[in-house]
Design a protein around this motif. Structure first.
Motif, short mmCIF file in Angstrom:
data_model
loop_
_atom_site.label_atom_id
_atom_site.label_comp_id
_atom_site.label_asym_id
_atom_site.label_seq_id
_atom_site.Cartn_x
_atom_site.Cartn_y
_atom_site.Cartn_z
N LYS A 164 36.47 43.02 46.50
CA LYS A 164 36.48 42.21 45.28
C LYS A 164 37.91 42.14 44.77
O LYS A 164 38.53 43.17 44.48
CB LYS A 164 35.56 42.82 44.21
N ILE A 165 38.41 40.91 44.69
CA ILE A 165 39.74 40.67 44.14
C ILE A 165 39.55 39.73 42.96
O ILE A 165 39.18 38.56 43.14
CB ILE A 165 40.68 40.05 45.19
N HIS A 166 39.76 40.21 41.75
CA HIS A 166 39.45 39.37 40.60
C HIS A 166 40.37 39.68 39.41
O HIS A 166 40.96 40.75 39.31
CB HIS A 166 37.99 39.52 40.18
N ASP A 167 40.50 38.69 38.55
CA ASP A 167 41.27 38.82 37.31
C ASP A 167 42.72 39.23 37.58
O ASP A 167 43.29 40.03 36.84
CB ASP A 167 40.59 39.80 36.35
N CYS A 168 43.29 38.67 38.63
CA CYS A 168 44.68 38.93 38.97
C CYS A 168 45.54 37.69 38.75
O CYS A 168 45.03 36.56 38.75
CB CYS A 168 44.81 39.38 40.43
N GLU A 169 46.84 37.91 38.57
CA GLU A 169 47.81 36.83 38.50
C GLU A 169 48.74 36.94 39.71
O GLU A 169 49.24 38.02 40.01
CB GLU A 169 48.65 36.93 37.22
N PHE A 170 48.95 35.82 40.37
CA PHE A 170 49.87 35.77 41.50
C PHE A 170 50.98 34.78 41.14
O PHE A 170 50.72 33.57 41.01
CB PHE A 170 49.15 35.34 42.77
N ILE A 171 52.18 35.29 40.97
CA ILE A 171 53.31 34.45 40.54
C ILE A 171 54.40 34.53 41.61
O ILE A 171 54.96 35.61 41.85
CB ILE A 171 53.85 34.92 39.18
#
Length: 470
Positions: A164-171
Motif C-alpha cells: 500500500k502506497i498512499h497519501d504521498c507526495e512525489f516532487i
C-alpha cells in the motif's frame, strides 16, 4: 479501596519488564537513527523526531519494522553532501537487478523482508538515485511521505506484493536520466516516481505527482510498472506528461480509476497480449483526462468507461487512443459511456489491425482546433476484421469544422447503428440505421477524482470538491 487499587497497579506493573513501561524518546541525530534502524530488532517501531538527518549510506530496516517520522514538514532524511553514488549505472537495467546500484537509495529494504512501514517524513535527494529500494517485499506500507528531487526514481521495487502506497507526495522524483546532467544527451529509459517490476495485489492511492524542474529531465513518469496483477491505482493526482505506464508484460485485473491524469496512460503489448481467465487486463474508469494523447494502445481485454476526456483546443497533438505497432491484435476492447470534449487528431487511431472493438454510448463533441484538425475521428488499419468492430448508440457533434467519422474507405464496413450525428462530413456515406435504444451515456456522469476526491466531475464540468481532505 484506593490503597488496594494502587497496590494492584504496582503488582501488575512489577510483572512487566521495565523497558515496556517507558516510551523510548524519538531519535534526534543521524547516528542514533542509523543505530536504531540498522541495529534494531524485527518488529520494532523507530520514532524519528523533527529535524534533518543526513545519511552517508542507506537505512536498512528489519522485517516488520516501522519507521515513524514526526511529519512530512518536520522530519527530513537526505544524504550528506559527500554521498554521491556513481551515476554509471543510470539508467538502471529496468527488468533485472544485475547492474542496478541498490545502495544508491536512502532506504534499502532487505530482500524479501515483510511487513515494513515507513511514514511521516520527507526523503530528499539530490544526489541519490532514489528514495526507497526493495526486492520481494510483502505487506510494504508507505504513506504520508514526501519524496523529492531524486535522480532516477522515487520508489523502486521488484516483486512487490500486497503493498500500500498512499497519501504521498512525489516532487521531481526521478525522470529521464541525462549522463552528467548535460543537456541534449539521451540517457535512455525513463525512470518513474513509483517504478515497480512485477507488482501484485497492491494499491497505489491518494498520491500527488508533480514536476517543478522541467530542465532536469525531458520526461517524467508518475507510476511506471512492468507487469501488474490484481492491483488498483486510484484517486491519484498526476500532473506529469506520462501519468501511468504499464507496458509489455502480461497484466491481469489492473483497475485504474478516479485519477486526475494530466498525461498519458500507456498500456501497449505486442499483438495485444493474452487475455486472462477473468477476461480483463485493464479497467480504466472514472478518470479525468487532460491530454489529447490520453491512452497508448494496443492491449487485449481492456474496458475504458465513464471517463471525462477534456482537452485544450490549443493542444490538438494527439489521438485519444493511439496504437503504433504492426502485429495484429485480436481484442477485445470496449470504449463506452465516456464524455469526450475536443479530441485533437481523433478519438481512436490504431496502426495495427485490431478486432473485436465495441464503441458505444459515448458523447463526443469536436470543436475547431488550432491546427485545425480535419481527419476522421476513427482510424483503423485496412486489414481489421471490420465485422467485429461496432460503433453504436453514440452522440457525435462536430461544432465548427466538420469532421468525417471514418478515415479510410475500408472502415465503412464497420457496423454502425443508432448514432446521433451532427455536422459529420461523411454522413452520406454511412449506413447508420436508427433504433429505439438510447444514444449517448446511459446515465449522467458524476464522480469525484484525484487525491481524496479533490475534484468533482459533473457531466462536462469540473469543480473543487468542498468536502475533500487537503
Amino acid at each position: 479501596m484506593l490503597a488496594r487499587t494502587l497496590l494492584s497497579i504496582v503488582i501488575v506493573a512489577g510483572t512487566l519488564p521495565f523497558a515496556s513501561l517507558c516510551l523510548a524518546a524519538p531519535v534526534s541525530t543521524a547516528e542514533a537513527l542509523v543505530a536504531a534502524v540498522n541495529g534494531g530488532a524485527e518488529g520494532e517501531t523507530v520514532e524519528v523526531g523533527p529535524g534533518t538527518f543526513e545519511l552517508s549510506a542507506p537505512l536498512e530496516p528489519k522485517p516488520g519494522m516501522t519507521i515513524q517520522g514526526a511529519g512530512k514538514d518536520k522530519t527530513i532524511i537526505t544524504g550528506v553532501a559527500s554521498w554521491k553514488p556513481s551515476t554509471k549505472s543510470l539508467p538502471d537495467p529496468e527488468m533485472k537487478t544485475q547492474g542496478l546500484d541498490s545502495q544508491a537509495y536512502l532506504v534499502r529494504l532487505p530482500d524479501k523482508a515483510a511487513g515494513i512501514t515507513i511514514t511521516g517524513m520527507t526523503l530528499r535527494g539530490p544526489h541519490v538515485h532514489g528514495a526507497i529500494y526493495g526486492f520481494g517485499n510483502v505487506d510494504l506500507h508507505l504513506h504520508d511521505l514526501r519524496i523529492a528531487d531524486t535522480l532516477w526514481c522515487g520508489i523502486r521495487t521488484f516483486a512487490m506484493q500486497k503493498a500500500k502506497i498512499h497519501d504521498c507526495e512525489f516532487i521531481d522524483a526521478g525522470g529521464r536520466w541525462k549522463r552528467g546532467g548535460e543537456p541534449g544527451i539521451d540517457g535512455g529509459i525513463t525512470g518513474g516516481a513509483i517504478f515497480a517490476i512485477w507488482m501484485k495485489e497492491s494499491e497505489i492511492a491518494h498520491n500527488r505527482f508533480t514536476r517543478t524542474q522541467p530542465s532536469k529531465a525531458d520526461e517524467f513518469y508518475g507510476i511506471k510498472c512492468r507487469q501488474g496483477k490484481q492491483s488498483r491505482i486510484h484517486h491519484n493526482t498526476i500532473e506529469v506528461n506520462f501519468s501511468i505506464e504499464l507496458p509489455f508484460e502480461n497484466d491481469e485485473d489492473v483497475e485504474i480509476d478516479h485519477n486526475i491524469c494530466h498525461g498519458t496512460i500507456s498500456i501497449p503489448k505486442h499483438a495485444g497480449g493474452p487475455v486472462p481467465e477473468s477476461g480483463r487486463t485493464f479497467h480504466i474508469h472514472h478518470n479525468y483526462f487532460r491530454d489529447s494523447y490520453s491512452i497508448e494502445f494496443v492491449r487485449n481485454g481492456v474496458e475504458i468507461d465513464h471517463n471525462l476526456f477534456d482537452f485544450d483546443l490549443q493542444k490538438d497533438h494527439g489521438n485519444l487512443i493511439s496504437g503504433f505497432g504492426k502485429a495484429p491484435a485480436a481484442g477485445p476492447a470496449s470504449f463506452h459511456n465516456n464524455l469526450v470534449s475536443n479530441p485533437g487528431r481523433g478519438v481512436i487511431w490504431i496502426n495495427e489491425p485490431y478486432s473485436n472493438f465495441a464503441i458505444h454510448n459515448n458523447h463526443i463533441i469536436t470543436r475547431t482546433t488550432t491546427t485545425p484538425r480535419r481527419d476522421g475521428l476513427f482510424g483503423f488499419h485496412s486489414e481489421c476484421d471490420f465485422e467485429t468492430i461496432t460503433i453504436r448508440d453514440n452522440i457525435i457533434e462536430c461544432q465548427g469544422e466538420p469532421r468525417p467519422l471514418l478515415r479510410s474507405k475500408e472502415s465503412y464496413q464497420i457496423t454502425l447503428q443508432n448514432n446521433q450525428l451532427t455536422n459529420v462530413a461523411d454522413i452520406d456515406q454511412l449506413d447508420n440505421p436508427q433504433t429505439n435504444d438510447k444514444a449517448g451515456p446511459t446515465q449522467p456522469l458524476k464522480f469525484e477524482c484525484g487525491v481524496h476526491g479533490e475534484l468533482t466531475v459533473d457531466q462536462w464540468q469540473t469543480s473543487p470538491t468542498k468536502t475533500a481532505r487537503r
